[in-house]
Scaffold this motif. Sequence first.
Motif, short mmCIF file in Angstrom:
data_model
loop_
_atom_site.label_atom_id
_atom_site.label_comp_id
_atom_site.label_asym_id
_atom_site.label_seq_id
_atom_site.Cartn_x
_atom_site.Cartn_y
_atom_site.Cartn_z
N LEU A 154 16.25 43.78 29.31
CA LEU A 154 14.95 44.30 29.26
C LEU A 154 14.59 43.78 27.94
O LEU A 154 15.01 43.94 26.86
N PRO A 155 13.27 43.08 28.10
CA PRO A 155 12.62 42.40 26.80
C PRO A 155 12.18 43.44 25.58
O PRO A 155 11.80 44.49 26.23
N GLY A 156 12.54 43.43 24.38
CA GLY A 156 12.07 44.36 23.53
C GLY A 156 12.21 43.90 22.08
O GLY A 156 12.35 42.66 21.88
N TRP A 157 12.75 44.73 21.16
CA TRP A 157 12.79 44.52 19.81
C TRP A 157 13.75 45.44 19.25
O TRP A 157 13.92 46.47 19.73
N ARG A 158 14.31 45.00 18.26
CA ARG A 158 15.31 46.21 17.36
C ARG A 158 15.04 46.14 16.04
O ARG A 158 14.60 45.04 15.31
N ILE A 159 15.10 47.14 15.44
CA ILE A 159 14.92 47.30 13.90
C ILE A 159 16.11 48.23 13.35
O ILE A 159 16.35 49.27 13.79
N ASP A 160 16.85 47.34 12.69
CA ASP A 160 18.08 47.96 12.19
C ASP A 160 18.17 48.87 10.94
O ASP A 160 18.74 49.72 10.56
N GLU A 161 17.18 48.58 10.19
CA GLU A 161 16.94 49.15 8.86
C GLU A 161 15.89 50.41 9.06
O GLU A 161 14.77 50.26 9.29
N PRO A 162 16.29 51.45 8.52
CA PRO A 162 15.60 52.51 8.94
C PRO A 162 14.28 52.53 8.24
O PRO A 162 13.30 53.10 8.60
N GLY A 163 14.32 52.07 7.10
CA GLY A 163 12.74 52.11 6.05
C GLY A 163 12.25 51.01 6.86
O GLY A 163 10.79 51.30 6.78
N GLN A 164 12.45 50.10 7.41
CA GLN A 164 11.55 49.20 8.35
C GLN A 164 11.09 49.88 9.54
O GLN A 164 10.14 49.67 10.06
N MET A 165 11.92 50.74 10.07
CA MET A 165 11.31 51.46 11.42
C MET A 165 10.53 52.64 11.05
O MET A 165 9.22 52.71 11.87
N GLY A 166 10.68 53.51 10.01
CA GLY A 166 9.45 54.40 9.69
C GLY A 166 10.09 55.79 10.41
O GLY A 166 10.97 55.85 11.04
N ASN A 167 9.24 56.74 10.19
CA ASN A 167 9.64 58.04 10.75
C ASN A 167 8.29 58.85 11.47
O ASN A 167 7.29 58.61 10.79
#
Length: 189
Positions: A57-70
């Motif tokens: 499944l193509p997509g993305w990953r954000i490991d850093e919570p601050g980079q992901m946001g809330n």
Amino acid sequence: MPLAFPSLSHGTVAFGFFNIESDMLLLQQNFFFADHFCRLVLELAAASKQAEAELSLPGWRIDEPGQMGNVNTAIAGVDQSGFIGATYQAYPFPRQQEGFKQKPYGIRNQAEFARLIEAYGQSQSHKLHWQGTEQIVTLAGIRFEREAFLQLIHYVDRGGYPRWLNEERPDYVQAMMDELANSFADSFI
């Protein structure tokens, strides 16, 4: 809004739409578009008679919570940092409660959401592994019992929370559900 779902490997996980103007889904720190997820579900249904299957499944990953946001703080306008915050800067939460419905035309905004996430996450092909004898689906390293994975499918079919605007599903969701009912009625789904 993402909701909580049970997994075998990570306890309770977040899955769902996070901005009503997009068809992008999140699964913990993994992101992908709903039309790709629906195609993956149909591929899985076709492969479910096999003892094992490996799909992607193509997509993305954000490991850093601050980079992901809330999601909650972005909706409230309190903290619009990270990728999720950037999506709410581009597409603010509606002022009127009746405007809080998942838009069936969110696919139109895929290019913009893909551009936004590139600043925060890494492009990634999420692996899906099917273990037919155990009825286990592993998506992006998160293991689900069959019933729990079915809950993810039904969430997308409903338009999550708050549901589809006017109960109108996008064509790709309706096509997935029709194909599952007609061609794969005897599959794991």
